[in-house]
Design a protein around this motif. Sequence first.
Motif, short mmCIF file in Angstrom:
data_model
loop_
_atom_site.label_atom_id
_atom_site.label_comp_id
_atom_site.label_asym_id
_atom_site.label_seq_id
_atom_site.Cartn_x
_atom_site.Cartn_y
_atom_site.Cartn_z
N ASN A 46 -61.00 36.24 -18.03
CA ASN A 46 -61.07 34.90 -18.62
C ASN A 46 -60.59 33.86 -17.61
OD1 ASN A 46 -58.91 32.86 -20.09
ND2 ASN A 46 -60.91 32.90 -21.10
N VAL A 47 -61.36 32.80 -17.52
CA VAL A 47 -60.96 31.65 -16.71
C VAL A 47 -61.13 30.41 -17.59
CG1 VAL A 47 -61.46 30.25 -14.68
CG2 VAL A 47 -61.70 32.74 -14.58
N ARG A 48 -60.11 29.58 -17.58
CA ARG A 48 -60.18 28.34 -18.34
C ARG A 48 -60.21 27.19 -17.35
NH1 ARG A 48 -59.35 26.46 -23.49
NH2 ARG A 48 -58.35 24.43 -23.73
N ARG A 49 -61.22 26.36 -17.46
CA ARG A 49 -61.39 25.25 -16.52
C ARG A 49 -61.92 24.05 -17.26
NH1 ARG A 49 -61.96 26.60 -11.27
NH2 ARG A 49 -60.60 28.31 -11.92
N SER A 50 -61.21 22.94 -17.14
CA SER A 50 -61.62 21.69 -17.80
C SER A 50 -61.84 21.89 -19.29
CB SER A 50 -62.90 21.12 -17.15
OG SER A 50 -62.71 20.85 -15.79
N LEU A 51 -60.88 22.56 -19.91
CA LEU A 51 -60.86 22.80 -21.36
C LEU A 51 -61.98 23.74 -21.83
CD1 LEU A 51 -60.05 19.20 -22.66
CD2 LEU A 51 -58.47 21.04 -22.03
N VAL A 52 -62.66 24.40 -20.91
CA VAL A 52 -63.71 25.35 -21.28
C VAL A 52 -63.24 26.75 -20.92
CG1 VAL A 52 -66.08 26.10 -20.89
CG2 VAL A 52 -65.53 23.65 -20.93
N ASN A 53 -63.37 27.67 -21.86
CA ASN A 53 -63.04 29.07 -21.63
C ASN A 53 -64.28 29.84 -21.20
OD1 ASN A 53 -60.30 29.99 -22.00
ND2 ASN A 53 -60.46 29.25 -24.10
N TYR A 54 -64.19 30.50 -20.08
CA TYR A 54 -65.28 31.34 -19.60
C TYR A 54 -64.87 32.80 -19.73
CZ TYR A 54 -66.98 26.99 -17.56
OH TYR A 54 -67.43 25.71 -17.39
N TRP A 55 -65.79 33.62 -20.21
CA TRP A 55 -65.54 35.03 -20.43
C TRP A 55 -66.64 35.86 -19.75
CZ3 TRP A 55 -61.20 36.58 -23.03
CH2 TRP A 55 -60.55 35.63 -23.82
N GLY A 56 -66.24 37.05 -19.31
CA GLY A 56 -67.22 38.02 -18.87
C GLY A 56 -67.75 38.79 -20.06
N GLN A 57 -68.63 39.74 -19.78
CA GLN A 57 -69.25 40.53 -20.84
C GLN A 57 -68.36 41.69 -21.28
OE1 GLN A 57 -69.78 41.03 -17.67
NE2 GLN A 57 -69.79 43.26 -17.43
N GLY A 58 -67.34 41.98 -20.49
CA GLY A 58 -66.42 43.05 -20.82
C GLY A 58 -66.81 44.38 -20.20
N THR A 59 -65.81 45.23 -19.99
CA THR A 59 -66.04 46.57 -19.48
C THR A 59 -65.20 47.54 -20.31
OG1 THR A 59 -66.07 47.96 -17.49
CG2 THR A 59 -64.27 46.39 -17.66
N GLN A 60 -65.82 48.63 -20.73
CA GLN A 60 -65.16 49.58 -21.62
C GLN A 60 -64.25 50.52 -20.83
OE1 GLN A 60 -65.43 50.12 -25.19
NE2 GLN A 60 -63.71 51.50 -24.73
N VAL A 61 -63.03 50.65 -21.30
CA VAL A 61 -62.08 51.63 -20.76
C VAL A 61 -61.73 52.59 -21.89
CG1 VAL A 61 -59.76 51.98 -19.87
CG2 VAL A 61 -61.15 50.08 -19.02
N THR A 62 -61.94 53.87 -21.65
CA THR A 62 -61.63 54.89 -22.63
C THR A 62 -60.69 55.90 -22.00
OG1 THR A 62 -63.79 54.63 -23.69
CG2 THR A 62 -62.54 56.62 -24.21
N VAL A 63 -59.53 56.07 -22.61
CA VAL A 63 -58.53 57.01 -22.11
C VAL A 63 -58.44 58.16 -23.11
CG1 VAL A 63 -56.18 57.34 -21.29
CG2 VAL A 63 -57.29 55.10 -21.06
N SER A 64 -58.91 59.31 -22.69
CA SER A 64 -58.98 60.45 -23.61
C SER A 64 -59.04 61.74 -22.82
CB SER A 64 -60.22 60.33 -24.50
OG SER A 64 -60.37 61.47 -25.31
N SER A 65 -58.46 62.78 -23.40
CA SER A 65 -58.55 64.10 -22.78
C SER A 65 -59.73 64.87 -23.37
CB SER A 65 -57.24 64.87 -22.98
OG SER A 65 -56.91 64.92 -24.35
#
Length: 115
Positions: A96-115
């Motif tokens: 996330n980057v906030r610039r000039s009162l606008v929030n910008y987001w990426g699409q996200g990346t999944q992290v799964t921690v499991s055995s």
Amino acid sequence: QVQLVESGGGLVQPGGSLRLSCAASGIVLSITNEKWYRQAPGKQRELVATISSGGSGDYADSVKGRFTVSRDNAKNTVYLQMNSLKPEDTAVYYCNVRRSLVNYWGQGTQVTVSS
């Protein structure tokens, strides 16, 4: 047009490590703070780490000592190094980057921690 693209997520065993990247275009990082958030299923999005314009990091208590945020100004990219991963770290991670009162987001990346 501002674009944030996260990468580096995946499936890892407990105790393992991953490094997430957030590559920015259309915006220059390092001018203000950048943040990493995560959202687990059924939970609210939570702030994980912040990197200041000067490069110092601030962390949620749940990840302190295990995660490290950094930035490569030449590559206009922010990173999140995650060590000693736990099942409770499983989530979609967003930069996330906030610039000039606008929030910008990426699409996200999944992290799964499991055995």
